[in-house]
Design a protein around this motif. Structure first.
Motif, PDB file in Angstrom:
ATOM      1  N   VAL A   8      -6.530   8.185 -19.099  1.00 43.40           N
ATOM      2  CA  VAL A   8      -7.794   7.669 -19.637  1.00 43.40           C
ATOM      3  C   VAL A   8      -8.841   8.771 -19.552  1.00 43.40           C
ATOM      4  O   VAL A   8      -8.977   9.423 -18.519  1.00 43.40           O
ATOM      5  CB  VAL A   8      -8.268   6.434 -18.822  1.00 43.40           C
ATOM      6  CG1 VAL A   8      -9.609   5.952 -19.319  1.00 43.40           C
ATOM      7  CG2 VAL A   8      -7.247   5.329 -18.898  1.00 43.40           C
ATOM      8  N   ASN A   9      -9.582   8.965 -20.630  1.00 43.36           N
ATOM      9  CA  ASN A   9     -10.695   9.909 -20.607  1.00 43.36           C
ATOM     10  C   ASN A   9     -11.868   9.262 -19.887  1.00 43.36           C
ATOM     11  O   ASN A   9     -12.387   8.243 -20.332  1.00 43.36           O
ATOM     12  CB  ASN A   9     -11.102  10.308 -22.026  1.00 43.36           C
ATOM     13  CG  ASN A   9     -10.055  11.157 -22.690  1.00 43.36           C
ATOM     14  OD1 ASN A   9      -9.336  11.907 -22.031  1.00 43.36           O
ATOM     15  ND2 ASN A   9      -9.946  11.052 -23.994  1.00 43.36           N
ATOM     16  N   ILE A  10     -12.262   9.852 -18.769  1.00 40.52           N
ATOM     17  CA  ILE A  10     -13.343   9.315 -17.950  1.00 40.52           C
ATOM     18  C   ILE A  10     -14.670   9.829 -18.517  1.00 40.52           C
ATOM     19  O   ILE A  10     -14.809  11.021 -18.787  1.00 40.52           O
ATOM     20  CB  ILE A  10     -13.177   9.778 -16.485  1.00 40.52           C
ATOM     21  CG1 ILE A  10     -11.816   9.360 -15.939  1.00 40.52           C
ATOM     22  CG2 ILE A  10     -14.275   9.227 -15.615  1.00 40.52           C
ATOM     23  CD1 ILE A  10     -11.608   7.890 -15.867  1.00 40.52           C
ATOM     24  N   PRO A  11     -15.698   8.957 -18.678  1.00 39.24           N
ATOM     25  CA  PRO A  11     -17.004   9.441 -19.160  1.00 39.24           C
ATOM     26  C   PRO A  11     -17.634  10.402 -18.163  1.00 39.24           C
ATOM     27  O   PRO A  11     -17.639  10.133 -16.960  1.00 39.24           O
ATOM     28  CB  PRO A  11     -17.836   8.161 -19.309  1.00 39.24           C
ATOM     29  CG  PRO A  11     -17.106   7.116 -18.549  1.00 39.24           C
ATOM     30  CD  PRO A  11     -15.680   7.523 -18.471  1.00 39.24           C
ATOM     31  N   THR A  12     -18.147  11.516 -18.647  1.00 32.38           N
ATOM     32  CA  THR A  12     -18.598  12.584 -17.757  1.00 32.38           C
ATOM     33  C   THR A  12     -20.004  12.372 -17.216  1.00 32.38           C
ATOM     34  O   THR A  12     -20.323  12.863 -16.137  1.00 32.38           O
ATOM     35  CB  THR A  12     -18.569  13.933 -18.492  1.00 32.38           C
ATOM     36  OG1 THR A  12     -19.331  13.823 -19.693  1.00 32.38           O
ATOM     37  CG2 THR A  12     -17.156  14.327 -18.824  1.00 32.38           C
ATOM     38  N   ALA A  13     -20.854  11.651 -17.906  1.00 27.31           N
ATOM     39  CA  ALA A  13     -22.250  11.528 -17.474  1.00 27.31           C
ATOM     40  C   ALA A  13     -22.450  10.459 -16.411  1.00 27.31           C
ATOM     41  O   ALA A  13     -23.497  10.403 -15.793  1.00 27.31           O
ATOM     42  CB  ALA A  13     -23.140  11.223 -18.673  1.00 27.31           C
ATOM     43  N   LYS A  14     -21.461   9.613 -16.190  1.00 26.96           N
ATOM     44  CA  LYS A  14     -21.617   8.501 -15.250  1.00 26.96           C
ATOM     45  C   LYS A  14     -21.258   8.912 -13.833  1.00 26.96           C
ATOM     46  O   LYS A  14     -20.566   9.903 -13.608  1.00 26.96           O
ATOM     47  CB  LYS A  14     -20.752   7.320 -15.682  1.00 26.96           C
ATOM     48  CG  LYS A  14     -21.172   6.728 -17.008  1.00 26.96           C
ATOM     49  CD  LYS A  14     -20.419   5.466 -17.300  1.00 26.96           C
ATOM     50  CE  LYS A  14     -20.764   4.898 -18.644  1.00 26.96           C
ATOM     51  NZ  LYS A  14     -22.078   4.277 -18.672  1.00 26.96           N
ATOM     52  N   ARG A  15     -21.718   8.096 -12.856  1.00 27.18           N
ATOM     53  CA  ARG A  15     -21.341   8.335 -11.471  1.00 27.18           C
ATOM     54  C   ARG A  15     -19.848   8.084 -11.303  1.00 27.18           C
ATOM     55  O   ARG A  15     -19.253   7.297 -12.041  1.00 27.18           O
ATOM     56  CB  ARG A  15     -22.142   7.420 -10.533  1.00 27.18           C
ATOM     57  CG  ARG A  15     -23.621   7.777 -10.513  1.00 27.18           C
ATOM     58  CD  ARG A  15     -24.420   7.031  -9.464  1.00 27.18           C
ATOM     59  NE  ARG A  15     -24.321   5.595  -9.597  1.00 27.18           N
ATOM     60  CZ  ARG A  15     -23.739   4.792  -8.684  1.00 27.18           C
ATOM     61  NH1 ARG A  15     -23.228   5.281  -7.591  1.00 27.18           N
ATOM     62  NH2 ARG A  15     -23.692   3.497  -8.883  1.00 27.18           N
ATOM     63  N   VAL A  16     -19.239   8.732 -10.314  1.00 30.15           N
ATOM     64  CA  VAL A  16     -17.785   8.702 -10.155  1.00 30.15           C
ATOM     65  C   VAL A  16     -17.248   7.271  -9.981  1.00 30.15           C
ATOM     66  O   VAL A  16     -16.298   6.890 -10.663  1.00 30.15           O
ATOM     67  CB  VAL A  16     -17.341   9.609  -8.982  1.00 30.15           C
ATOM     68  CG1 VAL A  16     -15.846   9.522  -8.766  1.00 30.15           C
ATOM     69  CG2 VAL A  16     -17.743  11.047  -9.264  1.00 30.15           C
ATOM     70  N   PRO A  17     -17.823   6.431  -9.078  1.00 34.13           N
ATOM     71  CA  PRO A  17     -17.252   5.088  -8.933  1.00 34.13           C
ATOM     72  C   PRO A  17     -17.351   4.252 -10.207  1.00 34.13           C
ATOM     73  O   PRO A  17     -16.433   3.481 -10.510  1.00 34.13           O
ATOM     74  CB  PRO A  17     -18.079   4.439  -7.821  1.00 34.13           C
ATOM     75  CG  PRO A  17     -18.971   5.463  -7.273  1.00 34.13           C
ATOM     76  CD  PRO A  17     -18.904   6.674  -8.132  1.00 34.13           C
TER      77      PRO A  17
END
Length: 122
Positions: free
Chosen positions: A7-16
């Motif tokens: 899954v491509n994780i959104p980069t601008a959001k906090r990790v959790p």
């Protein structure tokens, strides 16, 4: 763009928050993963190094069932109930609510849009 469990994780959001984009990981699991790997909960995904992303990926692979494997397990459990012919399996087979909800009214999500019945006035 970090890629974890396919899954491509959104980069601008906090990790959790970003980890919850993976099927099978919710808020609590995401916070537990961050604590186990040693990542601060306020950091953002684009601030992570490649080593930290790799740690997260390995921790998820070892300890969690996610994405395709989780979907496959769920479908196999439903198929097992249907093959057994138990009450829950019959409800799945007929596409009706499984957990005891009423069906004379409501249950539209499970049953689909209402079908008109001829001669049903009064």
């Amino acid at each position: 763009m970090a890629r974890i469990a396919g899954v491509n994780i959104p980069t601008a959001k906090r990790v959790p928050i970003a980890l919850t984009y993976i099927t099978g990981i919710g808020n609590t699991s995401a916070q537990n993963i961050c604590e186990a790997v040693g990542i601060d909960l306020t950091r953002r995904v684009n601030e992570l190094s490649d080593a930290e992303v790799l740690k997260i990926r390995e921790h998820i692979d070892e300890n969690y069932t996610v994405e395709g494997d989780l979907r496959r397990d769920t479908q196999m459990n439903i198929k097992r109930l249907m093959d057994l012919g138990c009450y829950r399996g019959l409800r799945h087979r007929r596409n009706l609510p499984v957990r005891g909800q009423r069906t004379s009214t409501n249950a539209r999500t499970r049953k689909g849009p209402a079908k008109a019945i001829a001669g049903k006035k009064k």
